[in-house]
Write a protein that holds these residues in place. Structure first.
Motif, PDB file in Angstrom:
ATOM      1  N   CYS A 106      -8.671  12.008   4.022  1.00  0.00           N
ATOM      2  CA  CYS A 106      -7.654  11.588   3.059  1.00  0.00           C
ATOM      3  C   CYS A 106      -7.932  12.231   1.708  1.00  0.00           C
ATOM      4  O   CYS A 106      -9.086  12.318   1.284  1.00  0.00           O
ATOM      5  CB  CYS A 106      -7.649  10.064   2.917  1.00  0.00           C
ATOM      6  SG  CYS A 106      -7.224   9.212   4.448  1.00  0.00           S
TER       7      CYS A 106
ATOM      8  N   LYS B  86      -4.082   0.284  -0.069  1.00  0.00           N
ATOM      9  CA  LYS B  86      -5.509   0.272   0.287  1.00  0.00           C
ATOM     10  C   LYS B  86      -5.726  -0.096   1.747  1.00  0.00           C
ATOM     11  O   LYS B  86      -6.601   0.464   2.403  1.00  0.00           O
ATOM     12  CB  LYS B  86      -6.291  -0.646  -0.648  1.00  0.00           C
ATOM     13  CG  LYS B  86      -6.517   0.006  -2.017  1.00  0.00           C
ATOM     14  CD  LYS B  86      -7.244  -0.875  -2.986  1.00  0.00           C
ATOM     15  CE  LYS B  86      -8.672  -1.112  -2.574  1.00  0.00           C
ATOM     16  NZ  LYS B  86      -9.426  -1.893  -3.571  1.00  0.00           N
ATOM     17  N   ALA B  87      -4.922  -0.974   2.283  1.00  0.00           N
ATOM     18  CA  ALA B  87      -5.031  -1.320   3.702  1.00  0.00           C
ATOM     19  C   ALA B  87      -4.666  -0.112   4.569  1.00  0.00           C
ATOM     20  O   ALA B  87      -5.350   0.172   5.566  1.00  0.00           O
ATOM     21  CB  ALA B  87      -4.126  -2.508   4.025  1.00  0.00           C
ATOM     22  N   PHE B  88      -3.619   0.604   4.174  1.00  0.00           N
ATOM     23  CA  PHE B  88      -3.224   1.801   4.923  1.00  0.00           C
ATOM     24  C   PHE B  88      -4.327   2.856   4.858  1.00  0.00           C
ATOM     25  O   PHE B  88      -4.671   3.476   5.868  1.00  0.00           O
ATOM     26  CB  PHE B  88      -1.909   2.360   4.376  1.00  0.00           C
ATOM     27  CG  PHE B  88      -1.405   3.547   5.139  1.00  0.00           C
ATOM     28  CD1 PHE B  88      -0.658   3.384   6.288  1.00  0.00           C
ATOM     29  CD2 PHE B  88      -1.691   4.835   4.717  1.00  0.00           C
ATOM     30  CE1 PHE B  88      -0.195   4.483   7.010  1.00  0.00           C
ATOM     31  CE2 PHE B  88      -1.240   5.946   5.426  1.00  0.00           C
ATOM     32  CZ  PHE B  88      -0.489   5.759   6.577  1.00  0.00           C
TER      33      PHE B  88
ATOM     34  N   GLY C 298       0.120  -2.544  -0.061  1.00  0.00           N
ATOM     35  CA  GLY C 298      -0.393  -2.098   1.223  1.00  0.00           C
ATOM     36  C   GLY C 298      -1.129  -0.771   1.217  1.00  0.00           C
ATOM     37  O   GLY C 298      -1.648  -0.350   2.257  1.00  0.00           O
TER      38      GLY C 298
ATOM     39  N   ALA D  19      -7.530   2.373   4.363  1.00  0.00           N
ATOM     40  CA  ALA D  19      -8.661   1.928   5.181  1.00  0.00           C
ATOM     41  C   ALA D  19      -8.397   2.184   6.662  1.00  0.00           C
ATOM     42  O   ALA D  19      -9.286   2.649   7.394  1.00  0.00           O
ATOM     43  CB  ALA D  19      -8.935   0.445   4.930  1.00  0.00           C
ATOM     44  N   ALA D  20      -7.186   1.908   7.121  1.00  0.00           N
ATOM     45  CA  ALA D  20      -6.834   2.149   8.523  1.00  0.00           C
ATOM     46  C   ALA D  20      -6.873   3.634   8.853  1.00  0.00           C
ATOM     47  O   ALA D  20      -7.339   4.034   9.931  1.00  0.00           O
ATOM     48  CB  ALA D  20      -5.453   1.558   8.823  1.00  0.00           C
ATOM     49  N   ALA D  21      -6.400   4.460   7.934  1.00  0.00           N
ATOM     50  CA  ALA D  21      -6.418   5.913   8.160  1.00  0.00           C
ATOM     51  C   ALA D  21      -7.854   6.418   8.268  1.00  0.00           C
ATOM     52  O   ALA D  21      -8.176   7.220   9.158  1.00  0.00           O
ATOM     53  CB  ALA D  21      -5.679   6.627   7.026  1.00  0.00           C
ATOM     54  N   ARG D  22      -8.700   5.952   7.363  1.00  0.00           N
ATOM     55  CA  ARG D  22     -10.109   6.365   7.410  1.00  0.00           C
ATOM     56  C   ARG D  22     -10.776   5.866   8.678  1.00  0.00           C
ATOM     57  O   ARG D  22     -11.572   6.583   9.287  1.00  0.00           O
ATOM     58  CB  ARG D  22     -10.838   5.872   6.172  1.00  0.00           C
ATOM     59  CG  ARG D  22     -10.467   6.625   4.919  1.00  0.00           C
ATOM     60  CD  ARG D  22     -11.178   6.072   3.719  1.00  0.00           C
ATOM     61  NE  ARG D  22     -11.036   6.936   2.561  1.00  0.00           N
ATOM     62  CZ  ARG D  22     -11.437   6.592   1.346  1.00  0.00           C
ATOM     63  NH1 ARG D  22     -12.012   5.416   1.130  1.00  0.00           N
ATOM     64  NH2 ARG D  22     -11.272   7.431   0.346  1.00  0.00           N
ATOM     65  N   GLU D  23     -10.481   4.633   9.068  1.00  0.00           N
ATOM     66  CA  GLU D  23     -11.044   4.054  10.299  1.00  0.00           C
ATOM     67  C   GLU D  23     -10.635   4.878  11.515  1.00  0.00           C
ATOM     68  O   GLU D  23     -11.393   5.034  12.464  1.00  0.00           O
ATOM     69  CB  GLU D  23     -10.590   2.601  10.444  1.00  0.00           C
ATOM     70  CG  GLU D  23     -11.121   1.902  11.671  1.00  0.00           C
ATOM     71  CD  GLU D  23     -12.630   1.679  11.649  1.00  0.00           C
ATOM     72  OE1 GLU D  23     -13.228   1.625  12.746  1.00  0.00           O
ATOM     73  OE2 GLU D  23     -13.206   1.577  10.551  1.00  0.00           O
ATOM     74  N   ALA D  24      -9.441   5.442  11.469  1.00  0.00           N
ATOM     75  CA  ALA D  24      -8.947   6.290  12.562  1.00  0.00           C
ATOM     76  C   ALA D  24      -9.541   7.693  12.507  1.00  0.00           C
ATOM     77  O   ALA D  24      -9.234   8.532  13.350  1.00  0.00           O
ATOM     78  CB  ALA D  24      -7.425   6.356  12.512  1.00  0.00           C
TER      79      ALA D  24
END
Length: 133
Positions: free
Chosen positions: A110, A97-99, A95, A101-106
Motif C-alpha cells: 500500500c 483504516k479498516a480497509f 472505514g 488493515a484488511a489490504a495489508r493482511e491480504a
C-alpha cells in the motif's frame, strides 16, 4: 478471454480518500484569500485550483504570474492554515483504516499518491497513527 492478474498493490490518494479534509482545505483557502484581500468568489477559487499544483493555484488566485519563491511561500502559508484548521477536527474517511488493515493482511503493498506537500503527508500519517512504512 483475458486472464486477470492478481492485484499486488494499492495506491491511495490522501485528501478525500484517506482523510476527510476537503472542507478544511476549502476553509483554509477562504482564510488565505481574506488575509491577502483576494476578492474572487470562493466557489471560483475552488473551481480554478482543484487538481492544480499549489504554485499554479496561487497564480490563479492572484490572477498573475508569481515568482516561484513567492508562490511557494504562499502555498506553505495556505497549507499551514489548513493544518491549523483541520487538526482539532481531524477525521479519516469512514472505514479507511479498516480497509487498509484488511489490504495489508491480504498481503497487498500500500502506498500514497498525493499532490499534498510533505508536511501535509506527515500531518495525515501522524493523525492516522500510520508510520512511513
Amino acid at each position: 478471454m483475458t486472464t486477470l492478474k492478481k492485484i499486488r498493490a494499492l495506491i491511495f490518494d490522501m485528501d478525500g480518500t484517506m482523510i476527510d479534509s476537503m472542507p478544511s482545505h476549502r476553509a483554509a483557502l477562504a482564510e488565505f484569500a481574506k488575509r491577502h484581500s483576494i476578492t474572487m468568489d470562493l466557489d471560483e477559487i475552488m473551481r480554478r485550483t482543484t487538481g492544480r499544483t499549489g504554485v499554479e493555484s496561487m497564480s490563479d488566485m492572484f490572477e498573475r504570474d508569481l515568482p516561484l519563491a513567492v508562490a511557494t511561500a504562499y502555498v506553505h502559508e495556505k497549507e499551514a492554515i489548513y493544518r491549523e484548521l483541520f487538526a482539532p477536527e481531524f477525521r479519516e474517511v469512514a472505514g479507511f483504516k479498516a480497509f487498509l488493515a484488511a489490504a495489508r493482511e491480504a498481503g497487498l503493498l500500500c502506498a500514497v499518491g498525493t499532490a499534498g506537500d510533505a508536511a501535509n503527508v506527515a500531518f495525515a500519517f501522524s493523525h492516522l497513527r500510520l508510520g512511513h512504512e
